[in-house]
Design an enzyme around this catalytic site. Structure first.
Site, PDB file in Angstrom:
ATOM      1  N   GLY A  20       0.859  -1.186   0.000  1.00  9.99           N
ATOM      2  CA  GLY A  20       0.000   0.000   0.000  1.00  9.99           C
ATOM      3  C   GLY A  20       0.888   1.226   0.000  1.00  9.99           C
ATOM      4  N   GLY A  21       0.387   2.323   0.498  1.00 16.00           N
ATOM      5  CA  GLY A  21       1.138   3.587   0.483  1.00 16.00           C
ATOM      6  C   GLY A  21       2.491   3.436   1.134  1.00 16.00           C
ATOM      7  N   PHE A  22       2.464   3.280   2.455  1.00 16.73           N
ATOM      8  CA  PHE A  22       3.745   3.265   3.172  1.00 16.73           C
ATOM      9  C   PHE A  22       3.997   1.893   3.786  1.00 16.73           C
ATOM     10  CE2 PHE A  22       1.139   3.214   6.832  1.00 16.73           C
ATOM     11  CZ  PHE A  22       0.137   4.148   6.659  1.00 16.73           C
ATOM     12  N   ALA A  23       3.275   0.887   3.315  1.00 19.38           N
ATOM     13  CA  ALA A  23       3.458  -0.434   3.931  1.00 19.38           C
ATOM     14  C   ALA A  23       3.557  -1.499   2.857  1.00 19.38           C
ATOM     15  CB  ALA A  23       2.279  -0.751   4.846  1.00 19.38           C
ATOM     16  N   LYS A  24       4.226  -2.569   3.215  1.00 20.26           N
ATOM     17  CA  LYS A  24       4.328  -3.736   2.332  1.00 20.26           C
ATOM     18  C   LYS A  24       3.921  -4.932   3.186  1.00 20.26           C
ATOM     19  CE  LYS A  24       8.052  -4.082  -0.340  1.00 20.26           C
ATOM     20  NZ  LYS A  24       9.371  -4.467  -0.920  1.00 20.26           N
ATOM     21  N   VAL A  25       3.169  -5.878   2.608  1.00 21.76           N
ATOM     22  CA  VAL A  25       2.781  -7.075   3.370  1.00 21.76           C
ATOM     23  C   VAL A  25       3.465  -8.276   2.734  1.00 21.76           C
ATOM     24  CG1 VAL A  25       0.881  -8.503   4.190  1.00 21.76           C
ATOM     25  CG2 VAL A  25       0.545  -6.044   3.921  1.00 21.76           C
ATOM     26  N   ASP A 132     -13.105   2.075   6.437  1.00 16.87           N
ATOM     27  CA  ASP A 132     -12.593   1.792   5.095  1.00 16.87           C
ATOM     28  C   ASP A 132     -13.050   0.409   4.648  1.00 16.87           C
ATOM     29  OD1 ASP A 132      -9.290   1.712   3.482  1.00 16.87           O
ATOM     30  OD2 ASP A 132     -11.300   2.207   2.739  1.00 16.87           O
TER      31      ASP A 132
HETATM   32  C1  B5S Z   1      -5.880  -6.504  11.227  1.00 19.42           C
HETATM   33  O1  B5S Z   1      -5.455  -7.043  10.015  1.00 19.42           O
HETATM   34  C2  B5S Z   1      -4.689  -6.318   9.214  1.00 19.42           C
HETATM   35  C3  B5S Z   1      -4.357  -4.999   9.495  1.00 19.42           C
HETATM   36  C4  B5S Z   1      -3.579  -4.319   8.556  1.00 19.42           C
HETATM   37  O2  B5S Z   1      -3.259  -3.059   8.794  1.00 19.42           O
HETATM   38  C5  B5S Z   1      -3.146  -4.934   7.417  1.00 19.42           C
HETATM   39  C6  B5S Z   1      -3.476  -6.265   7.185  1.00 19.42           C
HETATM   40  N1  B5S Z   1      -3.021  -6.785   6.051  1.00 19.42           N
HETATM   41  C7  B5S Z   1      -2.997  -8.093   5.623  1.00 19.42           C
HETATM   42  C8  B5S Z   1      -3.000  -9.222   6.444  1.00 19.42           C
HETATM   43  C9  B5S Z   1      -2.973 -10.469   5.863  1.00 19.42           C
HETATM   44  C10 B5S Z   1      -2.897 -10.596   4.485  1.00 19.42           C
HETATM   45  C11 B5S Z   1      -2.855 -11.955   3.901  1.00 19.42           C
HETATM   46  O3  B5S Z   1      -2.769 -12.941   4.599  1.00 19.42           O
HETATM   47  N2  B5S Z   1      -2.913 -12.011   2.560  1.00 19.42           N
HETATM   48  C12 B5S Z   1      -2.877 -13.124   1.768  1.00 19.42           C
HETATM   49  C13 B5S Z   1      -2.268 -14.329   2.156  1.00 19.42           C
HETATM   50  C14 B5S Z   1      -2.213 -15.385   1.260  1.00 19.42           C
HETATM   51  C15 B5S Z   1      -2.784 -15.254  -0.024  1.00 19.42           C
HETATM   52  C16 B5S Z   1      -3.376 -14.050  -0.393  1.00 19.42           C
HETATM   53  C17 B5S Z   1      -3.422 -12.989   0.484  1.00 19.42           C
HETATM   54  C18 B5S Z   1      -2.886  -9.439   3.692  1.00 19.42           C
HETATM   55  O4  B5S Z   1      -2.832  -9.567   2.339  1.00 19.42           O
HETATM   56  C19 B5S Z   1      -2.589  -8.338   1.640  1.00 19.42           C
HETATM   57  C20 B5S Z   1      -2.977  -8.549   0.211  1.00 19.42           C
HETATM   58  C21 B5S Z   1      -4.455  -8.701   0.128  1.00 19.42           C
HETATM   59  N3  B5S Z   1      -4.999  -7.572  -0.631  1.00 19.42           N
HETATM   60  C22 B5S Z   1      -2.929  -8.196   4.252  1.00 19.42           C
HETATM   61  C23 B5S Z   1      -4.266  -6.974   8.080  1.00 19.42           C
END
Ligand code: B5S
Length: 335
Positions: A20-25, A132
């Site tokens: 996202g903006g300032f974060a990466k997951v 959101d």
């Molecule tokens: C409270 O939960 C939050 C808070 C927050 O600020 C950010 C997130 N972001 C997350 C958390 C988990 C996932 C995830 O597990 N995704 C995923 C895993 C395996 C396959 C596909 C997706 C996450 O995914 C970000 C991409 C989804 N648009 C974001 C949670």
């Protein structure tokens, strides 16, 4: 890839699943338990003024415990970064699920929507608004349970939910009329409007208000008129109409939704939203940790009770998740 020394030995980072903006997951493995987690990585230098909003989200996440809200396991803060270790939702986004099916049946929509209502009713009951809500912020786990994510914009107005908020936030497509007008608004009422857009997307497979031009999108939202396809049942249409009420004071409340006839159809019981009382410690998980770290269970217990969201917290919560899945409770020796 940048090596984060603070994670070494505790987590193994894998592919990026969102930025996202300032974060990466990134996906990662919690090495002590072998469980998959999602780690949200934020660069403090890029956060700037948003650092206080991140702190707000973290304190919110620490107090949230609900089956349909993505769980926070650990918070790691270094000189340069903040890491949020969270529940791994392997089913991907609800949005993609709707797109691939074009639109969902009433029964499928009801199963999903009841979970969203439960999570939002719980949020509101403890004084938070998400602000959101949109399909991209609703993920699925491998059992098709919904998980609400991204509380970066959640608010807990001082003095409770009755006090109005001002900051306009979230994406316009799901934004309520009072929000796009820049008026004072209540987070709870704005969440109900966004849930109306969500329910419409589930049942119709399209957005009620959509336009490439932002100004005509705003006009459509303020008029509050949208197509009502003939395949919608009268009960579902009545619920959508009561949520997409332009006047927030005429809008249905989350409490009224819990026992709405479309929501309870065929299930006959209102939506439950109080969190599962998992405050009672899982003795066997504590014993596994105690014998692994070679300390008394009482010591582990005393440390866990402080809820420091450190590696002990994540290890315990992931052992509880493992136990719930019926997997064996074992811990790996960290190198
Ligand atoms: C409270 O939960 C939050 C808070 C927050 O600020 C950010 C997130 N972001 C997350 C958390 C988990 C996932 C995830 O597990 N995704 C995923 C895993 C395996 C396959 C596909 C997706 C996450 O995914 C970000 C991409 C989804 N648009 C974001 C949670």
């Amino acid at each position: 890839m940048v090596r984060f020394l603070e994670l070494k030995g505790f987590y193994e980072l894998e592919r990026t699943i969102g930025c996202g903006g300032f974060a990466k997951v990134k996906l990662a493995t919690h090495l002590a338990t072998g469980e998959k987690v999602a780690i949200k990585i934020m660069d403090k230098a890029l956060l700037g003024a948003d650092l206080s909003r991140v702190k707000l989200e973290i304190s919110a996440l620490k107090s949230l415990c609900h089956d349909n809200i993505c769980k926070l396991y650990e918070v790691i803060e270094t000189e340069t970064h903040i890491f949020l270790v969270m529940e791994y939702c392997s089913g991907g986004e609800l949005f993609d699920h709707i797109v691939e099916k074009n639109r969902l049946t009433e029964t499928e929509s009801r199963t999903f929507f009841r979970q969203i209502v439960s999570a939002v009713a719980y949020l509101h009951s403890i004084g938070y608004a998400h602000r959101d809500l949109k399909p991209e912020n609703i993920l699925l786990d491998k059992h098709q349970n919904l998980k609400l994510i991204d509380f970066g914009l959640c608010a807990k107005p001082a003095g409770g939910m009755e006090n109005p908020l001002f900051t306009s936030c979230g994406s316009p497509t799901y934004a309520a009329p009072e929000l796009v007008q820049g008026k004072q608004y209540l987070g709870t009422e704005v969440d109900v409007w966004a849930m109306g857009v969500l329910l419409y997307a589930l049942l119709v497979g399209a957005l009620p208000f959509d336009d490439v031009n932002i100004d005509s999108l705003y006009k459509k939202i303020l008029i509050g008129k949208y197509p009502e396809p003939s395949f919608l049942s009268s009960e579902s249409l009545q619920l959508i109409r009561s949520m997409l009420q332009v006047d927030p004071k005429k809008r249905i409340t989350i409490q009224e939704m819990l026992s709405h006839k479309w929501i309870t159809f065929g299930i006959l019981e209102p939506v439950q939203y109080f969190p599962r009382n998992n405050k009672n410690y899982q003795r066997d998980c504590i014993d596994v940790m105690a014998s692994h770290y070679n300390v008394e269970s009482r010591k582990i217990w005393q440390h866990l009770k402080k809820w420091k969201y450190d590696y002990s917290t994540s290890t315990y919560l992931l052992l509880v998740a493992k136990k719930k899945r019926g997997s064996s409770l074992k811990l790996n020796n960290l190198l």
